[in-house]
Design a protein around this motif. Structure first.
Motif, short mmCIF file in Angstrom:
data_model
loop_
_atom_site.label_atom_id
_atom_site.label_comp_id
_atom_site.label_asym_id
_atom_site.label_seq_id
_atom_site.Cartn_x
_atom_site.Cartn_y
_atom_site.Cartn_z
N GLY A 126 -5.36 -8.68 2.07
CA GLY A 126 -4.90 -7.30 2.23
C GLY A 126 -5.52 -6.36 1.22
N LEU A 127 -4.90 -5.21 1.10
CA LEU A 127 -5.34 -4.15 0.21
C LEU A 127 -4.15 -3.65 -0.60
N TYR A 128 -4.40 -3.29 -1.84
CA TYR A 128 -3.35 -2.63 -2.62
C TYR A 128 -3.85 -1.24 -3.00
N GLY A 129 -2.89 -0.33 -3.20
CA GLY A 129 -3.26 1.04 -3.53
C GLY A 129 -2.04 1.93 -3.58
N THR A 130 -2.24 3.20 -3.29
CA THR A 130 -1.14 4.16 -3.33
C THR A 130 -1.02 4.88 -2.00
N LEU A 170 1.44 -5.50 7.46
CA LEU A 170 2.65 -5.69 6.66
C LEU A 170 2.57 -4.83 5.41
N LEU A 171 3.55 -3.96 5.27
CA LEU A 171 3.64 -3.05 4.13
C LEU A 171 4.63 -3.60 3.12
N THR A 172 4.17 -3.80 1.89
CA THR A 172 5.06 -4.25 0.82
C THR A 172 5.24 -3.13 -0.19
N THR A 173 6.48 -2.77 -0.44
CA THR A 173 6.82 -1.73 -1.42
C THR A 173 7.62 -2.38 -2.55
N ARG A 174 8.25 -1.58 -3.40
CA ARG A 174 8.94 -2.13 -4.59
C ARG A 174 10.04 -3.12 -4.25
N LEU A 231 9.30 7.09 -1.50
CA LEU A 231 9.68 8.38 -2.07
C LEU A 231 9.78 8.29 -3.60
N ARG A 232 10.10 7.08 -4.10
CA ARG A 232 10.26 6.88 -5.54
C ARG A 232 9.01 6.36 -6.23
N ASP A 233 8.21 5.58 -5.49
CA ASP A 233 7.07 4.89 -6.09
C ASP A 233 5.96 4.78 -5.05
N ARG A 234 4.79 5.33 -5.35
CA ARG A 234 3.70 5.38 -4.38
C ARG A 234 2.92 4.07 -4.26
N HIS A 235 3.14 3.13 -5.18
CA HIS A 235 2.38 1.88 -5.15
C HIS A 235 2.82 1.01 -3.98
N ALA A 236 1.84 0.45 -3.28
CA ALA A 236 2.16 -0.37 -2.11
C ALA A 236 0.97 -1.28 -1.80
N SER A 237 1.22 -2.24 -0.92
CA SER A 237 0.12 -3.07 -0.42
C SER A 237 0.24 -3.15 1.09
N ILE A 238 -0.91 -3.32 1.73
CA ILE A 238 -0.97 -3.50 3.18
C ILE A 238 -1.74 -4.78 3.43
N GLN A 239 -1.12 -5.71 4.17
CA GLN A 239 -1.75 -7.00 4.42
C GLN A 239 -1.79 -7.30 5.91
N VAL A 240 -2.69 -8.22 6.26
CA VAL A 240 -2.84 -8.59 7.67
C VAL A 240 -2.37 -10.02 7.88
N SER A 241 -1.86 -10.28 9.08
CA SER A 241 -1.44 -11.62 9.47
C SER A 241 -1.76 -11.81 10.94
N ASN A 242 -2.14 -13.02 11.32
CA ASN A 242 -2.32 -13.31 12.74
C ASN A 242 -1.16 -14.13 13.29
N GLY A 254 1.48 -6.16 -11.82
CA GLY A 254 1.65 -4.83 -12.38
C GLY A 254 2.58 -4.01 -11.50
N PRO A 255 2.15 -2.81 -11.08
CA PRO A 255 3.04 -1.98 -10.25
C PRO A 255 3.01 -2.38 -8.78
N TYR A 256 2.22 -3.42 -8.44
CA TYR A 256 2.06 -3.80 -7.03
C TYR A 256 2.82 -5.09 -6.72
N ARG A 257 3.16 -5.23 -5.45
CA ARG A 257 3.74 -6.47 -4.93
C ARG A 257 3.02 -6.79 -3.62
N TRP A 258 2.86 -8.08 -3.33
CA TRP A 258 2.29 -8.47 -2.04
C TRP A 258 2.72 -9.87 -1.69
N ILE A 259 2.50 -10.22 -0.42
CA ILE A 259 2.86 -11.54 0.08
C ILE A 259 1.77 -12.53 -0.34
#
Length: 199
Positions: free
Chosen positions: A92-96, A16-20, A49-60, A82-87
């Motif tokens: 998961g992991l946060y980064g750019t 799961l990818l979470t963006t702005r 394209l506007r903001d590189r900050h994102a998170s990637i999370q796992v779910s079963n 901060g600049p990140y959002r997540w479920i």
């Protein structure tokens, strides 16, 4: 990072990818210390394209992944850090993400895509419920992929995908699958109601 070590190199993982402004499933592949994924045009595409900050999370939970693919966000709560959002509560992991625009051509046609490399910067704490592995859940994810493609396809390609979806839905119900999101997809495609009763 500990979580990254659970991703086997070369395998495609539905994450799961979470963006702005959005949450969407993507297929991610680990290459060393990064994850790579392709993103078709949509809200998350334009976010990155506007903001590189994102998170990637796992779910079963296949039902959660499929519901988010169909833009049903009712089962989640999103947190800001901060600049990140997540479920909330999912590991998961946060980064750019570094992304380049490109195109993808298949039987449906040509589409704009972002080819992205995700660089983890930290881990997101969370805990997954002990959901046993289910063959029906595997089919649910495959049906969701075909469902999104059916809505774009025309002619013989649409017929081929609809046949594949129908066969998978029959097997899904035989294996005990009964998620509402599966019935919603079948209903939107006009499948006979009796498929829902096959066990």
């Amino acid at each position: 990072m500990a979580l990254l070590s659970f991703f086997r190199e070369g395998q495609v993982y539905e994450v799961l990818l979470t963006t702005r402004s959005n949450v969407t499933p993507v297929g991610a592949v680990r290459e060393g210390h990064v994850l790579k994924f392709r993103l078709f045009e949509g809200e998350s595409y334009h976010d990155l394209l506007r903001d590189r900050h994102a998170s990637i999370q796992v779910s079963n939970s296949a039902a959660l992944i499929v519901s988010l693919a169909l833009n049903d966000f009712s089962g989640i709560e999103v947190e800001n850090a901060g600049p990140y959002r997540w479920i909330k509560s999912l590991p998961g992991l946060y980064g750019t993400a570094a992304c380049t625009e490109g195109s993808w051509k298949d039987a449906i046609g040509e589409s704009k895509v972002l080819n992205c490399t995700f660089f983890p910067e930290g881990e997101i704490e969370g805990r997954l419920p002990p959901i046993p592995f289910s063959r029906a859940d595997c089919l649910l994810v495959e049906m969701a992929v075909d469902f999104t493609r059916i809505r774009l396809a025309r002619g013989r390609e649409r017929e081929r995908l609809l046949k594949k979806f129908t066969e998978n839905f029959r097997l899904y119900t035989r294996l005990g699958g009964n998620e509402m999101v599966a019935k919603r997809m079948a209903s939107e495609l006009g499948l006979p109601e009796e498929f829902e009763e096959v066990q």
